[in-house]
Design an enzyme around this catalytic site. Structure first.
Site, mmCIF file in Angstrom:
data_model
loop_
_atom_site.group_PDB
_atom_site.id
_atom_site.type_symbol
_atom_site.label_atom_id
_atom_site.label_comp_id
_atom_site.label_asym_id
_atom_site.label_seq_id
_atom_site.Cartn_x
_atom_site.Cartn_y
_atom_site.Cartn_z
ATOM 1 N N THR A 190 0.778 -1.080 0.043
ATOM 2 C CA THR A 190 -0.033 -0.010 0.076
ATOM 3 C C THR A 190 0.709 1.490 -0.100
ATOM 4 O OG1 THR A 190 -1.369 1.113 1.354
ATOM 5 C CG2 THR A 190 -0.037 -0.309 2.618
ATOM 6 N N TYR B 250 -1.550 0.174 10.242
ATOM 7 C CA TYR B 250 -1.780 -0.151 8.792
ATOM 8 C C TYR B 250 -0.748 -0.611 7.862
ATOM 9 C CZ TYR B 250 -3.767 -0.972 4.038
ATOM 10 O OH TYR B 250 -3.969 -1.267 2.882
HETATM 11 N N1 LIG Z 1 -8.754 -0.877 -1.298
HETATM 12 C C1 LIG Z 1 -7.595 -0.374 -1.342
HETATM 13 O O1 LIG Z 1 -7.553 0.881 -1.609
HETATM 14 C C2 LIG Z 1 -6.446 -0.935 -0.841
HETATM 15 C C3 LIG Z 1 -5.266 -0.115 -1.133
HETATM 16 C C4 LIG Z 1 -3.900 -0.615 -0.731
HETATM 17 C C5 LIG Z 1 -3.754 -1.742 -0.265
HETATM 18 N N2 LIG Z 1 -4.979 -2.679 -0.208
HETATM 19 C C6 LIG Z 1 -4.707 -3.700 0.183
HETATM 20 O O2 LIG Z 1 -5.336 -4.880 -0.834
HETATM 21 C C7 LIG Z 1 -5.799 -5.962 -0.163
HETATM 22 C C8 LIG Z 1 -7.386 -6.497 -0.676
HETATM 23 O O3 LIG Z 1 -7.960 -5.234 -0.284
HETATM 24 P P1 LIG Z 1 -9.662 -5.178 -0.644
HETATM 25 O O4 LIG Z 1 -9.913 -3.599 -0.758
HETATM 26 O O5 LIG Z 1 -9.945 -6.135 -1.332
HETATM 27 O O6 LIG Z 1 -10.283 -5.495 0.859
HETATM 28 P P2 LIG Z 1 -11.333 -6.643 1.077
HETATM 29 O O7 LIG Z 1 -11.556 -6.370 2.657
HETATM 30 O O8 LIG Z 1 -12.599 -6.345 0.055
HETATM 31 O O9 LIG Z 1 -10.880 -7.893 0.830
HETATM 32 C C9 LIG Z 1 -10.047 -8.702 1.891
HETATM 33 C C10 LIG Z 1 -10.282 -10.184 1.891
HETATM 34 O O10 LIG Z 1 -9.606 -10.820 2.734
HETATM 35 C C11 LIG Z 1 -10.338 -11.649 3.348
HETATM 36 N N3 LIG Z 1 -9.738 -11.918 4.619
HETATM 37 C C12 LIG Z 1 -9.113 -10.938 5.672
HETATM 38 N N4 LIG Z 1 -8.541 -11.682 6.659
HETATM 39 C C13 LIG Z 1 -8.423 -13.122 6.170
HETATM 40 C C14 LIG Z 1 -7.855 -14.036 6.785
HETATM 41 N N5 LIG Z 1 -7.158 -14.025 8.130
HETATM 42 N N6 LIG Z 1 -7.922 -15.372 6.326
HETATM 43 C C15 LIG Z 1 -8.576 -15.697 5.178
HETATM 44 N N7 LIG Z 1 -9.084 -14.469 4.626
HETATM 45 C C16 LIG Z 1 -8.957 -13.286 5.060
HETATM 46 C C17 LIG Z 1 -11.578 -11.107 3.797
HETATM 47 O O11 LIG Z 1 -12.733 -11.908 3.984
HETATM 48 C C18 LIG Z 1 -11.627 -10.268 2.453
HETATM 49 O O12 LIG Z 1 -12.486 -11.284 1.275
HETATM 50 C C19 LIG Z 1 -5.480 -5.643 1.153
HETATM 51 O O13 LIG Z 1 -4.430 -6.444 1.507
HETATM 52 C C20 LIG Z 1 -5.390 -4.475 1.299
HETATM 53 O O14 LIG Z 1 -4.831 -3.965 2.595
HETATM 54 C C21 LIG Z 1 -6.260 -2.244 -0.759
HETATM 55 O O1 LIG Z 2 -16.537 9.132 3.798
HETATM 56 C C1 LIG Z 2 -15.645 9.562 3.531
HETATM 57 C C2 LIG Z 2 -14.701 8.620 3.096
HETATM 58 C C3 LIG Z 2 -13.098 8.944 2.944
HETATM 59 N N1 LIG Z 2 -12.741 10.444 3.105
HETATM 60 C C4 LIG Z 2 -11.587 11.000 2.721
HETATM 61 O O2 LIG Z 2 -11.062 10.508 1.315
HETATM 62 C C5 LIG Z 2 -9.645 10.219 1.444
HETATM 63 C C6 LIG Z 2 -9.431 8.812 1.014
HETATM 64 O O3 LIG Z 2 -10.007 8.050 1.921
HETATM 65 P P1 LIG Z 2 -10.275 6.381 1.833
HETATM 66 O O4 LIG Z 2 -11.163 6.135 0.604
HETATM 67 O O5 LIG Z 2 -10.921 5.804 2.966
HETATM 68 O O6 LIG Z 2 -8.700 6.008 1.188
HETATM 69 P P2 LIG Z 2 -7.419 5.855 2.289
HETATM 70 O O7 LIG Z 2 -7.897 6.201 3.975
HETATM 71 O O8 LIG Z 2 -6.670 7.035 1.536
HETATM 72 O O9 LIG Z 2 -6.993 4.254 2.272
HETATM 73 C C7 LIG Z 2 -7.021 3.761 0.939
HETATM 74 O O10 LIG Z 2 -5.614 3.729 0.244
HETATM 75 C C8 LIG Z 2 -4.757 3.417 0.762
HETATM 76 C C9 LIG Z 2 -3.517 3.570 -0.028
HETATM 77 O O11 LIG Z 2 -3.499 4.984 -0.469
HETATM 78 C C10 LIG Z 2 -4.871 1.959 1.275
HETATM 79 O O12 LIG Z 2 -3.751 1.513 1.605
HETATM 80 C C11 LIG Z 2 -6.103 1.618 1.936
HETATM 81 O O13 LIG Z 2 -6.036 0.389 2.376
HETATM 82 C C12 LIG Z 2 -7.255 2.304 1.339
HETATM 83 O O14 LIG Z 2 -8.264 2.035 2.453
HETATM 84 C C13 LIG Z 2 -8.987 10.359 2.867
HETATM 85 O O15 LIG Z 2 -8.630 11.755 2.848
HETATM 86 C C14 LIG Z 2 -10.318 10.458 3.846
HETATM 87 O O16 LIG Z 2 -10.124 11.101 4.719
HETATM 88 C C15 LIG Z 2 -13.990 11.515 3.356
HETATM 89 O O17 LIG Z 2 -13.445 12.626 3.244
HETATM 90 N N2 LIG Z 2 -14.866 10.862 3.568
#
Ligand SMILES: NC(=O)c1ccc[n+]([C@@H]2O[C@H](COP(=O)([O-])OP(=O)(O)OC[C@H]3O[C@@H](n4cnc5c(N)ncnc54)[C@H](O)[C@@H]3O)[C@@H](O)[C@H]2O)c1
Ligand SMILES: O=c1ccn([C@@H]2O[C@H](COP(=O)(O)OP(=O)(O)O[C@H]3O[C@H](CO)[C@@H](O)[C@H](O)[C@H]3O)[C@@H](O)[C@H]2O)c(=O)[nH]1
Length: 337
Positions: free
Chosen positions: A121, A145
């Site tokens: 991330t 995180y």
């Molecule tokens: N969404 C974002 O913007 C973002 C940004 C940066 C990194 N990531 C990373 O990408 C990955 C996926 O994120 P996402 O947005 O799809 O989240 P998500 O919560 O939709 O997916 C996570 C999945 O992992 C499963 N899981 C969690 N803990 C587990 C465990 N102990 N054993 C088995 N399964 C487990 C959950 O059930 C879920 O299906 C994460 O590792 C997250 O940190 C996400």
């Molecule tokens: O209801 C909301 C939700 C979010 N935000 C803002 O929008 C921005 C983005 O927030 P969000 O979409 O929650 O993402 P992040 O907190 O930036 O984190 C995401 O992006 C990261 C990488 O940049 C990943 O590591 C995390 O897993 C993923 O959740 C931030 O400034 C928040 O404060 C608001 O103002 N209102």
């Protein structure tokens, strides 16, 4: 050399993992999903893909699956992902993201799984001193995180040097949108991500959307992020896997487009797509949020030949909105029947 190894996708019932499963299938890789369904859902796994319900903490279960399916590569998405929650419950994050990743890496090394791709991330960079952020920028996370993910990066780097594991560390910036063909989207009902929350507010599924912090040192006072479409990100995983299979070694890449949008700009884009104002209120800053995260994204293009196809903010909003609308209609129909 097996060019299409069986891929075990941890967290494949979640948001990004389910899109990666589709991309892997489209590219001809056999896939197995391992997920504890804590935030993921069963229906996110396409028909025909085995879903093993289990927790990655259970390393014997994981080992059984690796042996049973003759897994040759791991894509490790499973984890806990909410930055603000990690500030309140840091140990949950060190357990699920760091300790459980350690168990998984050990199991892969023990069983000779060759390739390991990890969901890292932008949160590993903390509050960068210089922009845009390239992969050599200092890593100083400002929340548990990001720290829990950085520790896993270090474990992978060291395990690779000592045991020859090929590793792909993909540092995602902010992931948004949904499969343009409507096959997958973000299902987590309590999702906290800006675009997801905004489209829910647009459809009246939430009363309003709060802007967390309007006094940041940014042009409009709100946080800036580099949003990437989930399907482009899923494609990057397939390219990363092909790279590891073909060349081996280690890969560390930012996954982003290299341009930032403020919270207010994102909300404006949503308003443009829906054609009316959103119910917005200004709220205090959220714990653990850095003011700006914008990537330098040259490396992923150069090394992987990645060509994003869904890069406009409008497309991210439109696909997220289409998915949300369909999910809302489906749950309404279920309630009525
Ligand atoms: N969404 C974002 O913007 C973002 C940004 C940066 C990194 N990531 C990373 O990408 C990955 C996926 O994120 P996402 O947005 O799809 O989240 P998500 O919560 O939709 O997916 C996570 C999945 O992992 C499963 N899981 C969690 N803990 C587990 C465990 N102990 N054993 C088995 N399964 C487990 C959950 O059930 C879920 O299906 C994460 O590792 C997250 O940190 C996400
Ligand atoms: O209801 C909301 C939700 C979010 N935000 C803002 O929008 C921005 C983005 O927030 P969000 O979409 O929650 O993402 P992040 O907190 O930036 O984190 C995401 O992006 C990261 C990488 O940049 C990943 O590591 C995390 O897993 C993923 O959740 C931030 O400034 C928040 O404060 C608001 O103002 N209102």
């Amino acid at each position: 050399m097996d060019e299409t190894p069986v891929v075990l996708v941890t967290g494949g019932a979640g948001y990004i993992g389910s899109h990666a499963v589709l991309a892997l299938q489209d590219a001809g890789f056999p896939v197995v999903v391992f997920d504890n369904l804590s935030t993921g859902i069963r229906s996110a796994v396409p028909d025909g893909v085995p879903l093993i319900e289990g927790d990655i903490a259970d390393t014997e279960h994981v080992a059984e699956v690796i042996r049973g399916f003759q897994v040759g590569a791991i894509m490790h998405f499973a984890g806990s992902i909410v930055v603000s929650e990690s500030v309140e419950k840091p140990l949950k994050y060190y357990r699920n993201n760091t300790q459980n990743s350690l168990g998984l890496i050990e199991t892969c090394v023990r069983l000779g799984v060759k390739h390991f791709i990890f969901s890292s991330t932008a949160a590993v960079y903390g509050e960068p001193e210089a922009y845009p952020i390239d992969e050599e920028s200092p890593t100083r996370p400002i929340n548990p995180y990001g720290q829990s993910k950085l520790m896993t990066e270090h474990m992978l780097r060291d395990a690779s040097a000592a045991h020859g594991l090929n590793t792909g560390i993909l540092r995602y910036f902010n992931v948004a949108g949904a499969d343009p063909a409507g096959r997958a989207g973000q299902n987590t009902p309590a999702a906290t991500h800006l675009i997801k929350v905004a489209v829910q507010a647009a459809l009246g599924l939430r009363p309003a959307i709060s802007v967390f912090g309007t006094d940041y040192d940014t042009p409009d006072g709100t946080c800036i992020r580099d949003y990437i479409h989930v399907s482009d990100l899923a494609d990057a995983h397939v390219l990363a896997l092909r790279h590891l299979v073909g060349k081996g070694g280690n890969l560390l890449v930012n996954c982003a487009y290299g341009r930032g949008f403020s919270v207010r700009e994102v909300l404006k884009a949503v308003e443009k797509v829906i054609g009316r104002p959103l119910p917005v209120d200004d709220a205090p800053r959220r714990a653990g949020d850095p003011p700006a995260l914008v990537a330098k994204a040259d490396r992923i293009h150069g090394l992987l030949g990645w060509k994003p196809a869904h890069g406009s903010l409008e497309e991210m909003v439109e696909t997220a909105l289409a998915w949300e609308r369909r999910s809302a209609e489906e749950s309404k129909a279920r309630r009525a029947s």
